[in-house]
Motif scaffolding. Structure first.
Motif, mmCIF file in Angstrom:
data_model
loop_
_atom_site.group_PDB
_atom_site.id
_atom_site.type_symbol
_atom_site.label_atom_id
_atom_site.label_comp_id
_atom_site.label_asym_id
_atom_site.label_seq_id
_atom_site.Cartn_x
_atom_site.Cartn_y
_atom_site.Cartn_z
ATOM 1 N N SER A 45 0.819 -1.207 0.000
ATOM 2 C CA SER A 45 0.000 0.000 0.000
ATOM 3 C C SER A 45 0.852 1.255 0.000
ATOM 4 O O SER A 45 0.553 2.236 -0.696
ATOM 5 C CB SER A 45 -0.933 -0.008 1.214
ATOM 6 O OG SER A 45 -1.789 -1.119 1.189
ATOM 7 N N VAL A 46 1.926 1.249 0.769
ATOM 8 C CA VAL A 46 2.816 2.414 0.818
ATOM 9 C C VAL A 46 3.604 2.546 -0.477
ATOM 10 O O VAL A 46 3.799 3.651 -0.999
ATOM 11 C CB VAL A 46 3.749 2.301 2.031
ATOM 12 C CG1 VAL A 46 4.818 3.391 2.006
ATOM 13 C CG2 VAL A 46 2.952 2.395 3.326
ATOM 14 N N LEU A 47 4.070 1.427 -1.024
ATOM 15 C CA LEU A 47 4.819 1.483 -2.278
ATOM 16 C C LEU A 47 3.970 2.028 -3.423
ATOM 17 O O LEU A 47 4.467 2.767 -4.281
ATOM 18 C CB LEU A 47 5.333 0.088 -2.635
ATOM 19 C CG LEU A 47 6.421 -0.496 -1.717
ATOM 20 C CD1 LEU A 47 6.720 -1.925 -2.111
ATOM 21 C CD2 LEU A 47 7.683 0.354 -1.774
ATOM 22 N N MET A 48 2.694 1.671 -3.428
ATOM 23 C CA MET A 48 1.820 2.120 -4.515
ATOM 24 C C MET A 48 1.565 3.618 -4.484
ATOM 25 O O MET A 48 1.164 4.204 -5.493
ATOM 26 C CB MET A 48 0.498 1.367 -4.467
ATOM 27 C CG MET A 48 0.586 -0.081 -4.948
ATOM 28 S SD MET A 48 1.215 -0.233 -6.629
ATOM 29 C CE MET A 48 -0.049 0.634 -7.551
ATOM 30 N N THR A 49 1.803 4.265 -3.345
ATOM 31 C CA THR A 49 1.625 5.715 -3.309
ATOM 32 C C THR A 49 2.604 6.409 -4.252
ATOM 33 O O THR A 49 2.277 7.446 -4.853
ATOM 34 C CB THR A 49 1.815 6.253 -1.883
ATOM 35 O OG1 THR A 49 3.132 5.945 -1.420
ATOM 36 C CG2 THR A 49 0.795 5.641 -0.944
ATOM 37 N N ARG A 50 3.801 5.855 -4.399
ATOM 38 C CA ARG A 50 4.768 6.450 -5.321
ATOM 39 C C ARG A 50 4.277 6.328 -6.761
ATOM 40 O O ARG A 50 4.426 7.263 -7.555
ATOM 41 C CB ARG A 50 6.119 5.774 -5.170
ATOM 42 C CG ARG A 50 6.780 5.933 -3.806
ATOM 43 C CD ARG A 50 8.224 5.499 -3.863
ATOM 44 N NE ARG A 50 8.841 5.485 -2.551
ATOM 45 C CZ ARG A 50 10.123 5.175 -2.329
ATOM 46 N NH1 ARG A 50 10.886 4.847 -3.369
ATOM 47 N NH2 ARG A 50 10.622 5.173 -1.128
ATOM 48 N N TYR A 51 3.706 5.179 -7.095
ATOM 49 C CA TYR A 51 3.213 4.997 -8.456
ATOM 50 C C TYR A 51 2.002 5.883 -8.725
ATOM 51 O O TYR A 51 1.795 6.329 -9.868
ATOM 52 C CB TYR A 51 2.860 3.529 -8.687
ATOM 53 C CG TYR A 51 4.071 2.655 -8.912
ATOM 54 C CD1 TYR A 51 4.664 2.560 -10.163
ATOM 55 C CD2 TYR A 51 4.617 1.928 -7.864
ATOM 56 C CE1 TYR A 51 5.778 1.763 -10.365
ATOM 57 C CE2 TYR A 51 5.716 1.124 -8.055
ATOM 58 C CZ TYR A 51 6.303 1.044 -9.308
ATOM 59 O OH TYR A 51 7.410 0.254 -9.503
ATOM 60 N N GLU A 54 3.471 9.146 -9.454
ATOM 61 C CA GLU A 54 4.105 9.056 -10.770
ATOM 62 C C GLU A 54 3.058 9.072 -11.881
ATOM 63 O O GLU A 54 3.280 9.644 -12.959
ATOM 64 C CB GLU A 54 4.939 7.768 -10.833
ATOM 65 C CG GLU A 54 5.836 7.654 -12.055
ATOM 66 C CD GLU A 54 7.080 8.514 -11.964
ATOM 67 O OE1 GLU A 54 7.860 8.513 -12.925
ATOM 68 O OE2 GLU A 54 7.264 9.214 -10.939
ATOM 69 N N TRP A 55 1.928 8.444 -11.635
ATOM 70 C CA TRP A 55 0.818 8.465 -12.592
ATOM 71 C C TRP A 55 0.385 9.904 -12.872
ATOM 72 O O TRP A 55 0.230 10.306 -14.032
ATOM 73 C CB TRP A 55 -0.337 7.626 -12.038
ATOM 74 C CG TRP A 55 -1.623 7.731 -12.798
ATOM 75 C CD1 TRP A 55 -1.803 8.149 -14.096
ATOM 76 C CD2 TRP A 55 -2.932 7.412 -12.307
ATOM 77 N NE1 TRP A 55 -3.144 8.106 -14.443
ATOM 78 C CE2 TRP A 55 -3.846 7.654 -13.361
ATOM 79 C CE3 TRP A 55 -3.416 6.928 -11.090
ATOM 80 C CZ2 TRP A 55 -5.212 7.451 -13.221
ATOM 81 C CZ3 TRP A 55 -4.776 6.727 -10.954
ATOM 82 C CH2 TRP A 55 -5.660 6.972 -12.001
ATOM 83 N N ALA A 168 -2.077 18.571 -10.178
ATOM 84 C CA ALA A 168 -1.851 17.143 -10.427
ATOM 85 C C ALA A 168 -1.476 16.420 -9.145
ATOM 86 O O ALA A 168 -1.935 15.299 -8.882
ATOM 87 C CB ALA A 168 -0.768 16.963 -11.486
ATOM 88 N N MET A 169 -0.660 17.053 -8.311
ATOM 89 C CA MET A 169 -0.279 16.426 -7.053
ATOM 90 C C MET A 169 -1.429 16.444 -6.041
ATOM 91 O O MET A 169 -1.523 15.563 -5.187
ATOM 92 C CB MET A 169 0.945 17.136 -6.464
ATOM 93 C CG MET A 169 2.221 16.882 -7.253
ATOM 94 S SD MET A 169 2.637 15.107 -7.368
ATOM 95 C CE MET A 169 2.142 14.737 -9.055
ATOM 96 N N GLN A 170 -2.304 17.433 -6.141
ATOM 97 C CA GLN A 170 -3.522 17.398 -5.325
ATOM 98 C C GLN A 170 -4.392 16.206 -5.714
ATOM 99 O O GLN A 170 -4.940 15.505 -4.851
ATOM 100 C CB GLN A 170 -4.311 18.701 -5.504
ATOM 101 C CG GLN A 170 -3.749 19.894 -4.773
ATOM 102 C CD GLN A 170 -4.580 21.145 -5.017
ATOM 103 O OE1 GLN A 170 -4.552 21.733 -6.106
ATOM 104 N NE2 GLN A 170 -5.335 21.553 -4.010
ATOM 105 N N ALA A 171 -4.508 15.977 -7.011
ATOM 106 C CA ALA A 171 -5.253 14.803 -7.468
ATOM 107 C C ALA A 171 -4.587 13.515 -6.996
ATOM 108 O O ALA A 171 -5.272 12.550 -6.627
ATOM 109 C CB ALA A 171 -5.356 14.818 -8.992
ATOM 110 N N ALA A 172 -3.262 13.488 -6.999
ATOM 111 C CA ALA A 172 -2.546 12.301 -6.519
ATOM 112 C C ALA A 172 -2.820 12.055 -5.040
ATOM 113 O O ALA A 172 -3.036 10.908 -4.617
ATOM 114 C CB ALA A 172 -1.046 12.467 -6.761
ATOM 115 N N ASP A 173 -2.824 13.112 -4.236
ATOM 116 C CA ASP A 173 -3.098 12.951 -2.801
ATOM 117 C C ASP A 173 -4.519 12.454 -2.561
ATOM 118 O O ASP A 173 -4.757 11.626 -1.673
ATOM 119 C CB ASP A 173 -2.864 14.269 -2.070
ATOM 120 C CG ASP A 173 -1.386 14.629 -1.996
ATOM 121 O OD1 ASP A 173 -0.551 13.716 -2.131
ATOM 122 O OD2 ASP A 173 -1.067 15.818 -1.832
ATOM 123 N N LEU A 174 -5.475 12.957 -3.328
ATOM 124 C CA LEU A 174 -6.841 12.451 -3.209
ATOM 125 C C LEU A 174 -6.917 10.988 -3.623
ATOM 126 O O LEU A 174 -7.627 10.190 -2.989
ATOM 127 C CB LEU A 174 -7.782 13.291 -4.072
ATOM 128 C CG LEU A 174 -8.111 14.695 -3.565
ATOM 129 C CD1 LEU A 174 -8.912 15.461 -4.606
ATOM 130 C CD2 LEU A 174 -8.889 14.623 -2.249
#
Length: 258
Positions: A45-51, A54-55, A168-174
């Protein structure tokens, strides 16, 4: 005699209380450990936060962005499916609790007899708690993925726009927050299945809890999927530290906005 009368008139045996304590400690513990693992052994779960970040970083430069919309739609469909399944399961458990006589007749046919102190209705409340919690988590994840979709739509089409990377990073955090809620819902479903072991006794509940705990830990820390994810892991990046054009990183947070 209703359910509240059963609880007050017949307190649980010590082994049942110990089994329930083990169940909830395992559920809370594996959830905390999954989201806050040791630095040297992160969970899937933590590793997927990087992807996920990156997405969103590549999402800025992708044209058209239909592919990203399809991925997000599939994520929302998954959360909606599990939320619907949990709602159906909740209705089924409520029907069983409200029809105690039929439940006891089925149990007697299976040669299952609860120990003194707890009835079938009380033992079904624990799985129902986990199912309801999973339903709430899935519904919230579905809504957060919707927020993420709106935020992605608000990302400017020009990569050199000053607001592009921040949004884009706001969308990533959501997206990451929604995935965290979705994972918590899945864990509740797993432990709801383990809690059904209480129907056959406290020892079975402990065994079911131990099995679910091991399966959950293995999928997060010792699975083949984790090894695949680690093959090409994106570098860590802070959402608050990304601004400007794609690829430009800064350690300073963005200025506050009204």
């Amino acid at each position: 005699m209703n359910l509240l009368d059963q609880i007050s008139a017949a307190p649980m045996a010590l082994r049942d209380m110990a089994a329930l304590a083990f169940l909830f400690v395992a559920w809370l513990g594996i959830g905390w450990f999954t989201e806050r693992p040791p630095a040297g052994r992160p969970s899937v779960s933590v590793l997927m936060t990087r992807y996920r970040r990156e997405w969103m970083r590549h999402f800025v430069e992708r044209d058209p962005r239909i592919f990203d919309g399809n991925i997000l739609a599939s994520l929302r469909e998954g959360t909606a499916f599990f939320a619907s399944a949990c709602m159906i399961a909740t209705g089924g458990l409520l029907a069983l609790i409200g029809n105690g006589e039929r439940l006891r007749s089925v149990a007697s046919g299976l040669e299952l007899t609860p120990t003194a102190g707890t009835g079938w209705e009380l033992r079904l409340l624990v799985p129902m708690f986990f199912v309801v919690n999973a339903f709430l988590k899935f519904v919230w994840a579905h809504r957060l993925f919707g927020y993420c979709a709106v935020m992605m739509a608000a990302v400017p089409n020009r990569a050199d726009h000053p607001e592009t990377m921040d949004r884009a990073m706001q969308a990533a955090d959501l997206n990451i927050t929604a995935a965290r809620s979705f994972n918590a819902g899945l864990r509740s479903v797993y432990f709801a299945l383990g809690a059904l072991g209480w129907l056959t006794g406290a020892w079975t509940l402990m065994l079911g809890t131990a099995i679910v705990l091991w399966v959950t830990w293995r999928r997060e820390f010792a699975s083949t999927s984790r090894q695949v994810i680690l093959r090409s892991l994106p570098p860590p990046m802070l959402s608050a530290g990304l601004s400007g054009p794609v690829g430009q990183r800064s350690s300073a947070p963005p200025p506050p906005r009204p």
